[in-house]
Scaffold this motif. Structure first.
Motif, PDB file in Angstrom:
ATOM      1  N   ASP A 183       1.067  -1.323   0.086  1.00  0.00           N
ATOM      2  CA  ASP A 183      -0.055   0.070   0.080  1.00  0.00           C
ATOM      3  C   ASP A 183       0.791   1.149  -0.051  1.00  0.00           C
ATOM      4  O   ASP A 183       0.597   2.075  -0.682  1.00  0.00           O
ATOM      5  N   ASN A 184       1.886   1.137   0.868  1.00  0.00           N
ATOM      6  CA  ASN A 184       2.894   2.451   0.755  1.00  0.00           C
ATOM      7  C   ASN A 184       3.637   2.439  -0.476  1.00  0.00           C
ATOM      8  O   ASN A 184       3.820   3.725  -1.076  1.00  0.00           O
ATOM      9  N   VAL A 185       3.955   1.389  -1.112  1.00  0.00           N
ATOM     10  CA  VAL A 185       4.523   1.520  -2.486  1.00  0.00           C
ATOM     11  C   VAL A 185       3.792   1.862  -3.570  1.00  0.00           C
ATOM     12  O   VAL A 185       4.350   2.795  -4.251  1.00  0.00           O
ATOM     13  N   ALA A 186       2.364   1.559  -3.437  1.00  0.00           N
ATOM     14  CA  ALA A 186       1.471   2.182  -4.357  1.00  0.00           C
ATOM     15  C   ALA A 186       1.458   3.801  -4.311  1.00  0.00           C
ATOM     16  O   ALA A 186       1.437   4.244  -5.232  1.00  0.00           O
ATOM     17  N   ILE A 187       1.568   4.346  -3.177  1.00  0.00           N
ATOM     18  CA  ILE A 187       1.392   5.724  -3.108  1.00  0.00           C
ATOM     19  C   ILE A 187       2.771   6.246  -3.467  1.00  0.00           C
ATOM     20  O   ILE A 187       2.695   7.380  -4.096  1.00  0.00           O
ATOM     21  N   MET A 188       3.783   5.490  -3.259  1.00  0.00           N
ATOM     22  CA  MET A 188       5.094   6.130  -3.487  1.00  0.00           C
ATOM     23  C   MET A 188       5.143   6.241  -5.028  1.00  0.00           C
ATOM     24  O   MET A 188       5.915   6.988  -5.652  1.00  0.00           O
ATOM     25  N   VAL A 189       4.595   5.296  -5.614  1.00  0.00           N
ATOM     26  CA  VAL A 189       4.675   5.152  -7.347  1.00  0.00           C
ATOM     27  C   VAL A 189       3.963   6.353  -7.754  1.00  0.00           C
ATOM     28  O   VAL A 189       4.422   7.011  -8.682  1.00  0.00           O
ATOM     29  N   VAL A 190       2.925   6.560  -7.185  1.00  0.00           N
ATOM     30  CA  VAL A 190       2.111   7.792  -7.728  1.00  0.00           C
ATOM     31  C   VAL A 190       2.748   9.063  -7.588  1.00  0.00           C
ATOM     32  O   VAL A 190       3.078  10.052  -8.620  1.00  0.00           O
ATOM     33  N   VAL A 191       3.406   9.322  -6.322  1.00  0.00           N
ATOM     34  CA  VAL A 191       4.155  10.648  -6.053  1.00  0.00           C
ATOM     35  C   VAL A 191       5.338  10.705  -6.764  1.00  0.00           C
ATOM     36  O   VAL A 191       5.520  11.792  -7.552  1.00  0.00           O
ATOM     37  N   VAL A 192       6.182   9.674  -6.726  1.00  0.00           N
ATOM     38  CA  VAL A 192       7.446   9.716  -7.295  1.00  0.00           C
ATOM     39  C   VAL A 192       7.346   9.804  -8.780  1.00  0.00           C
ATOM     40  O   VAL A 192       8.349  10.652  -9.752  1.00  0.00           O
ATOM     41  N   VAL A 193       6.655   8.891  -9.329  1.00  0.00           N
ATOM     42  CA  VAL A 193       6.658   8.872 -10.883  1.00  0.00           C
ATOM     43  C   VAL A 193       6.120  10.198 -11.485  1.00  0.00           C
ATOM     44  O   VAL A 193       6.654  10.859 -12.591  1.00  0.00           O
ATOM     45  N   ILE A 194       5.035  10.587 -10.976  1.00  0.00           N
ATOM     46  CA  ILE A 194       4.491  11.944 -11.399  1.00  0.00           C
ATOM     47  C   ILE A 194       5.431  13.026 -11.420  1.00  0.00           C
ATOM     48  O   ILE A 194       5.676  13.790 -12.352  1.00  0.00           O
ATOM     49  N   THR A 195       6.053  13.252 -10.298  1.00  0.00           N
ATOM     50  CA  THR A 195       7.144  14.162  -9.966  1.00  0.00           C
ATOM     51  C   THR A 195       8.245  13.907 -10.704  1.00  0.00           C
ATOM     52  O   THR A 195       8.605  14.913 -11.219  1.00  0.00           O
ATOM     53  N   SER A 246      11.764  14.922  -1.600  1.00  0.00           N
ATOM     54  CA  SER A 246      12.203  14.891  -0.405  1.00  0.00           C
ATOM     55  C   SER A 246      11.208  14.379   0.482  1.00  0.00           C
ATOM     56  O   SER A 246      11.501  13.545   1.596  1.00  0.00           O
ATOM     57  N   ALA A 247       9.947  14.989   0.591  1.00  0.00           N
ATOM     58  CA  ALA A 247       8.963  14.757   1.633  1.00  0.00           C
ATOM     59  C   ALA A 247       8.459  13.382   1.597  1.00  0.00           C
ATOM     60  O   ALA A 247       8.178  12.625   2.671  1.00  0.00           O
ATOM     61  N   CYS A 248       8.441  12.838   0.508  1.00  0.00           N
ATOM     62  CA  CYS A 248       7.840  11.506   0.250  1.00  0.00           C
ATOM     63  C   CYS A 248       8.946  10.454   0.767  1.00  0.00           C
ATOM     64  O   CYS A 248       8.477   9.435   1.459  1.00  0.00           O
ATOM     65  N   VAL A 249      10.178  10.801   0.403  1.00  0.00           N
ATOM     66  CA  VAL A 249      11.345   9.869   1.274  1.00  0.00           C
ATOM     67  C   VAL A 249      11.127   9.845   2.593  1.00  0.00           C
ATOM     68  O   VAL A 249      11.298   8.874   3.640  1.00  0.00           O
ATOM     69  N   THR A 250      11.295  11.062   3.170  1.00  0.00           N
ATOM     70  CA  THR A 250      11.065  11.203   4.684  1.00  0.00           C
ATOM     71  C   THR A 250       9.885  10.631   5.515  1.00  0.00           C
ATOM     72  O   THR A 250       9.882   9.885   6.412  1.00  0.00           O
ATOM     73  N   ALA A 251       8.718  10.759   4.654  1.00  0.00           N
ATOM     74  CA  ALA A 251       7.517  10.246   5.218  1.00  0.00           C
ATOM     75  C   ALA A 251       7.438   8.710   5.393  1.00  0.00           C
ATOM     76  O   ALA A 251       6.974   8.288   6.418  1.00  0.00           O
ATOM     77  N   PHE A 252       8.307   7.992   4.390  1.00  0.00           N
ATOM     78  CA  PHE A 252       8.164   6.348   4.753  1.00  0.00           C
ATOM     79  C   PHE A 252       9.513   6.012   5.032  1.00  0.00           C
ATOM     80  O   PHE A 252       9.185   5.014   5.910  1.00  0.00           O
ATOM     81  N   ALA A 253      10.705   6.719   4.849  1.00  0.00           N
ATOM     82  CA  ALA A 253      11.753   6.166   5.393  1.00  0.00           C
ATOM     83  C   ALA A 253      12.558   6.924   6.431  1.00  0.00           C
ATOM     84  O   ALA A 253      13.370   6.493   6.826  1.00  0.00           O
ATOM     85  N   GLY A 254      12.033   8.029   6.672  1.00  0.00           N
ATOM     86  CA  GLY A 254      13.052   8.778   7.547  1.00  0.00           C
ATOM     87  C   GLY A 254      13.854   9.690   6.541  1.00  0.00           C
ATOM     88  O   GLY A 254      13.944   9.500   5.508  1.00  0.00           O
ATOM     89  N   PRO A 255      14.728  10.434   7.335  1.00  0.00           N
ATOM     90  CA  PRO A 255      15.882  11.063   6.630  1.00  0.00           C
ATOM     91  C   PRO A 255      16.985  10.244   6.136  1.00  0.00           C
ATOM     92  O   PRO A 255      17.378   9.277   6.845  1.00  0.00           O
ATOM     93  N   VAL A 256      17.334  10.371   4.879  1.00  0.00           N
ATOM     94  CA  VAL A 256      18.448   9.550   4.435  1.00  0.00           C
ATOM     95  C   VAL A 256      19.512  10.570   3.857  1.00  0.00           C
ATOM     96  O   VAL A 256      19.495  11.107   3.087  1.00  0.00           O
ATOM     97  N   SER A 257      20.867  10.264   4.640  1.00  0.00           N
ATOM     98  CA  SER A 257      21.873  11.240   4.200  1.00  0.00           C
ATOM     99  C   SER A 257      22.613  10.856   2.985  1.00  0.00           C
ATOM    100  O   SER A 257      22.977   9.592   2.788  1.00  0.00           O
TER     101      SER A 257
END
Length: 337
Positions: A194-206, A249-260
């Motif tokens: 379910d998380n992946v589906a949302i990521m696909v929508v946000v990341v692919v469109i952006t 950046s927001a999509c990454v942080t929402a699901f995985a936290g900060p990645v440096s």
């Protein structure tokens, strides 16, 4: 000659993504033979236990690493373009930390009142945090002429946001502190389809929007005066860069936290591999490079000290920080010459 190099470079990064993707599916606390992967994917004659492990745990995590790693690399590339600075990234400018702070506030508030929050709300909260910190950085860029001082200011904003986040997390219920702590350190664990589906929508469109901006980005890289002469609305274009980089950046942080360090290191590694800075090549290449980099780092995070799992930021820093040091040394040498 250049076309051959571009084709070869794309083949290299695509092969790396495929190899690390397969390794992420096969290697873990239970090692799965590579011959089982096609059976699991096609759903024919696969071992039931292997199938559950791959389909429910490893596959969504690996796909998330691909999407979020690509998003981080693209976000870093956009910020480096915006500030004309090779070490600008969501992490160094404090944008990831700002997103983390607002998400932590929302998560703690929802846990305190037993409210179920959606992934879309977390992304929106992260976007608000990212935009607030980005606003501070942009305002400081008008006051501070030296880009090095701007980066230092961004790092300080990041530390302040991280400190407040840690303070907030201490007030979470005991049963939820572990999950919040793991998320605040950066991790791809616990991600579902379910998380992946949302990521696909946000990341692919952006990502498509970023690719469509390839020509304006190319003009902007030549200087703002040149871009204006080419008919580019520079203020509107700069807003687009800020918004798109903040969404990624927001999509990454929402699901995985900060990645440096992914946002800094990957664009430079890709640029060296391809031998060009043309956005039409850099945008897809950065996405693929970020995907391969995060798949590799997540594999190490899971297996290096198994059964203990490292945070993803710990591993990305191990490989990303030396790249940043190299960039700074090279810049210093170029200035001296």
């Amino acid at each position: 000659m250049k076309q051959k190099r571009y084709c070869a470079a794309f083949i290299v990064v695509i092969v790396l993504v495929v190899i690390f993707l397969i390794l992420n599916l096969c290697i873990g606390s239970v090692n799965i033979p590579i011959s089982e992967i096609p059976k699991i994917l096609w759903g024919e004659g696969a071992d039931a236990t292997y199938g559950d492990i791959v389909r429910e745990i490893r596959a969504p995590r690996a796909v998330a690493a691909v999407l979020l790693g690509g998003a981080l690399a693209l976000s870093g590339y956009l910020l480096q373009t915006f500030f004309h600075n090779p070490i600008a990234s969501p992490f160094t400018l404090g944008i990831s930390s700002g997103a983390k702070l607002v998400v932590a506030l929302v998560m703690v508030a929802s846990l305190s009142y037993s409210i179920q929050i959606s992934s879309w709300l977390l992304i929106f909260a992260a976007f608000i945090g990212a935009m607030i910190c980005m606003g501070f950085v942009v305002l400081m860029s008008k006051v501070i002429n030296q880009m090095s001082m701007l980066i230092v200011s961004g790092v300080m904003i990041g530390y302040i946001c991280s400190a407040v986040t840690d303070f907030v997390v201490t007030f979470a219920d005991d049963s939820d502190i572990v999950n919040l702590h793991n998320w605040s350190q950066g991790s791809f664990s616990g991600i579902n389809w379910d998380n992946v589906a949302i990521m696909v929508v946000v990341v692919v469109i952006t990502g498509i929007c970023v690719f469509l901006l390839s020509k304006p980005i190319s003009a902007y890289q030549m200087g703002e005066a040149y871009a204006q002469n080419m008919g580019l609305n520079v203020p509107l274009f700069r807003i687009a860069l800020v918004v798109l980089s903040s969404i990624l950046s927001a999509c990454v942080t929402a699901f995985a936290g900060p990645v440096s360090f992914v946002g800094i290191a990957v664009p430079h590694l890709v640029k060296s591999l391809f031998g060009t800075a043309q956005p039409i090549f850099m945008v897809p290449a950065c996405f693929l490079g970020g995907a391969a980099f995060c798949l590799f780092c997540d594999l190490l995070a899971r297996t290096m000290f198994a059964p203990t799992e490292l945070s993803i930021s710990t591993v990305t820093a191990m490989f990303g920080a030396p790249v940043v040091i190299y960039i700074m040394i090279r810049q210093k040498k170029e200035k001296m010459e």
